[in-house]
Write a protein that holds these residues in place. Structure first.
Motif, short mmCIF file in Angstrom:
data_model
loop_
_atom_site.label_atom_id
_atom_site.label_comp_id
_atom_site.label_asym_id
_atom_site.label_seq_id
_atom_site.Cartn_x
_atom_site.Cartn_y
_atom_site.Cartn_z
N SER A 112 -14.43 -15.82 19.12
CA SER A 112 -14.46 -15.16 20.42
C SER A 112 -14.38 -13.40 19.23
O SER A 112 -14.96 -12.83 19.02
CB SER A 112 -13.12 -15.54 21.31
OG SER A 112 -11.75 -15.21 19.77
N ASN A 113 -14.03 -12.29 20.27
CA ASN A 113 -14.03 -10.63 20.86
C ASN A 113 -15.85 -10.63 19.50
O ASN A 113 -15.76 -10.09 18.80
CB ASN A 113 -12.99 -10.75 20.05
CG ASN A 113 -12.85 -8.92 20.02
OD1 ASN A 113 -13.19 -8.90 21.06
ND2 ASN A 113 -12.64 -8.60 18.85
N ARG A 148 -21.60 -17.09 27.83
CA ARG A 148 -21.63 -15.06 27.56
C ARG A 148 -21.61 -14.87 29.42
O ARG A 148 -21.18 -14.18 29.93
CB ARG A 148 -23.13 -14.53 27.29
CG ARG A 148 -23.36 -14.41 26.09
CD ARG A 148 -24.50 -13.93 25.17
NE ARG A 148 -25.85 -14.69 25.89
CZ ARG A 148 -27.16 -14.07 25.77
NH1 ARG A 148 -26.84 -13.13 24.87
NH2 ARG A 148 -28.24 -14.66 25.41
N ASN A 180 -16.04 -10.65 27.02
CA ASN A 180 -16.01 -10.71 25.98
C ASN A 180 -16.29 -12.01 25.59
O ASN A 180 -15.97 -13.13 25.84
CB ASN A 180 -14.70 -10.93 25.45
CG ASN A 180 -14.29 -9.66 25.10
OD1 ASN A 180 -15.06 -8.92 24.75
ND2 ASN A 180 -12.68 -9.56 25.71
N ASN A 231 -16.43 -4.90 16.12
CA ASN A 231 -16.22 -6.04 16.26
C ASN A 231 -15.51 -6.77 15.62
O ASN A 231 -16.15 -7.49 14.83
CB ASN A 231 -16.28 -6.63 17.47
CG ASN A 231 -16.63 -6.23 18.66
OD1 ASN A 231 -16.88 -4.44 19.27
ND2 ASN A 231 -16.90 -6.44 20.25
N LYS A 255 -8.35 -12.59 31.50
CA LYS A 255 -9.93 -12.88 31.79
C LYS A 255 -9.92 -11.65 33.40
O LYS A 255 -11.13 -10.89 33.07
CB LYS A 255 -10.29 -14.11 32.26
CG LYS A 255 -10.30 -15.35 30.97
CD LYS A 255 -11.13 -16.57 30.95
CE LYS A 255 -10.92 -16.79 29.97
NZ LYS A 255 -11.15 -18.68 30.33
N LYS A 283 -10.25 -8.44 32.62
CA LYS A 283 -10.75 -7.25 31.92
C LYS A 283 -11.92 -7.50 32.72
O LYS A 283 -12.97 -6.33 32.44
CB LYS A 283 -10.65 -8.46 30.16
CG LYS A 283 -9.93 -8.69 29.06
CD LYS A 283 -10.07 -9.73 28.11
CE LYS A 283 -9.28 -9.24 27.34
NZ LYS A 283 -9.24 -10.85 26.52
N ARG A 302 -13.99 -4.08 33.50
CA ARG A 302 -15.81 -3.86 32.74
C ARG A 302 -16.40 -3.50 34.04
O ARG A 302 -17.18 -2.03 34.51
CB ARG A 302 -16.19 -5.37 32.97
CG ARG A 302 -17.28 -5.22 32.47
CD ARG A 302 -18.31 -6.89 31.70
NE ARG A 302 -19.54 -6.65 32.21
CZ ARG A 302 -20.40 -7.15 33.58
NH1 ARG A 302 -19.59 -7.44 34.58
NH2 ARG A 302 -21.63 -6.85 33.17
#
Length: 340
Positions: A19-20, A47, A59, A86, A266, A269, A273
């Motif tokens: 991840s990340n 994705r 992410n 990252n 989630k 985030k 975004r």
């Protein structure tokens, strides 16, 4: 519960979760990093929120399936990995089971070793025996703390040995079955262990008591001892039942909170975004408005300049026409004078 609950541990031995990842990640870039450790059988790149959803994950993550378990060990031993700026978070995939439904979403370097609840009289082996057994998981043991005879906390220097222990269930130490699970909250686990120890100590101190029945001298002229219900023993049993129910509800509550926390992260985030996209949209809109105003101003200036040029051209044309008329009259006058 969903059909995927109670997945087998064996099928996850060759899985790696990464991840990340950056937004622009693709399968080739991932393969270029991890194919050196072994043959990658499958690659699942996530994705978007869903297959047909236009919303991208803030992410992305990927699940790699290698040919052998040894390949996974090499991948974990080769950390850290980087892609762009990252640092990738690499861990083993854990199954989702009824006993530990949210364990796959928790990352920690601490585990709890417990005696199963049905084995009321059993105690954990010696600390050195436990340490020798856990050496097979790899990593370094930083701390071993015994909360009570049936619960031990072990802290590693990394989270990977914890995942190895979870994937190696069931555990038997000296022929005795031991439950090993991730420790999400050390203080809460310590309080629960202390409460269970107090409950057991109270129940062990209590013993059944015999009382003498009433004597009916006229009928029997004898004493008949009969066991009666001990209130303290009932209280102890109720406490044990309450403790078990409370522990079970606390486990379910912790798992639910962990799941909700992961979902909230989630969503947070995604919200960040969207806020960034909104800010970028507003900035782009302001830029386009300024650009439009600048072009309008240039167009207006061009129109004014064009009008000025037209006016100036007309004036020059009038001046030239007037000069032509004067010259023509002068020329005609000269012709007349010459003819005379």
């Amino acid at each position: 519960m969903p059909a995927y609950i109670d997945q087998s541990f064996e099928q996850f031995q060759n899985h790696v979760h990464v991840s990340n990842l950056p937004i622009d990640v693709n399968a080739k870039r991932i393969t270029d990093i991890f194919q050196q450790f072994g043959i990658i059988i499958k690659l699942y790149l996530k994705r978007r929120i869903s297959k047909d959803s236009p919303i991208s994950l803030p992410n992305p993550f990927v699940i790699l399936v290698f040919e052998k378990k040894a390949n996974v060990d090499k991948v974990l031993a080769g950390r850290p990995y980087f892609m762009n700026d990252n640092q990738l978070f690499v861990r083993r995939c854990l199954p989702i089971t009824r006993r530990y439904p949210y364990e796959a979403y928790v990352n920690t370097n601490k585990i709890l070793l417990r005696i199963p609840r049905e084995n009321h009289d059993a105690i954990l082996p010696d600390d050195n025996i436990i340490i020798d057994y856990l050496k097979a998981a790899g990593g370094k043991i930083l701390r071993l703390e015994k909360f009570e005879d049936r619960t031990v906390l072990v802290e590693f220097d990394d989270y990977d040995p914890v995942d190895v222990c979870c994937l190696s269930r069931p555990h038997f130490i000296n022929g005795q079955m031991i439950e090993i699970e991730k420790c999400r909250d050390e203080q809460q686990a310590r309080r629960r262990a202390q409460f269970r120890q107090k409950s057991r100590s109270v129940s062990l101190k209590l013993s059944p008591t015999l009382t003498t029945a009433d004597i009916d001298i006229q009928s029997y002229n004898t004493i008949s001892p009969t066991p009666t219900v001990n209130i303290d023993e009932q209280v102890a049993q109720l406490r044990l039942t309450y403790s078990d129910m409370n522990n079970r509800l606390e486990d379910e509550h912790e798992q639910l909170v962990s799941s909700l926390k992961a979902e909230w992260e989630k969503i947070a985030k995604q919200r960040i975004r969207l806020q960034r996209l909104t800010l970028d949209y507003k900035q782009e809109q302001e830029r386009l408005i300024e650009e439009n105003q600048r072009w309008k101003k240039l167009y207006s200036e061009c129109l004014q300049e064009n009008l000025h040029i037209q006016t100036k051209g007309k004036q020059k044309l009038l001046d030239a026409t007037e000069k032509y008329s004067i010259t023509k009259r002068y020329y005609d006058q000269l012709i007349q004078d010459k003819n005379q």
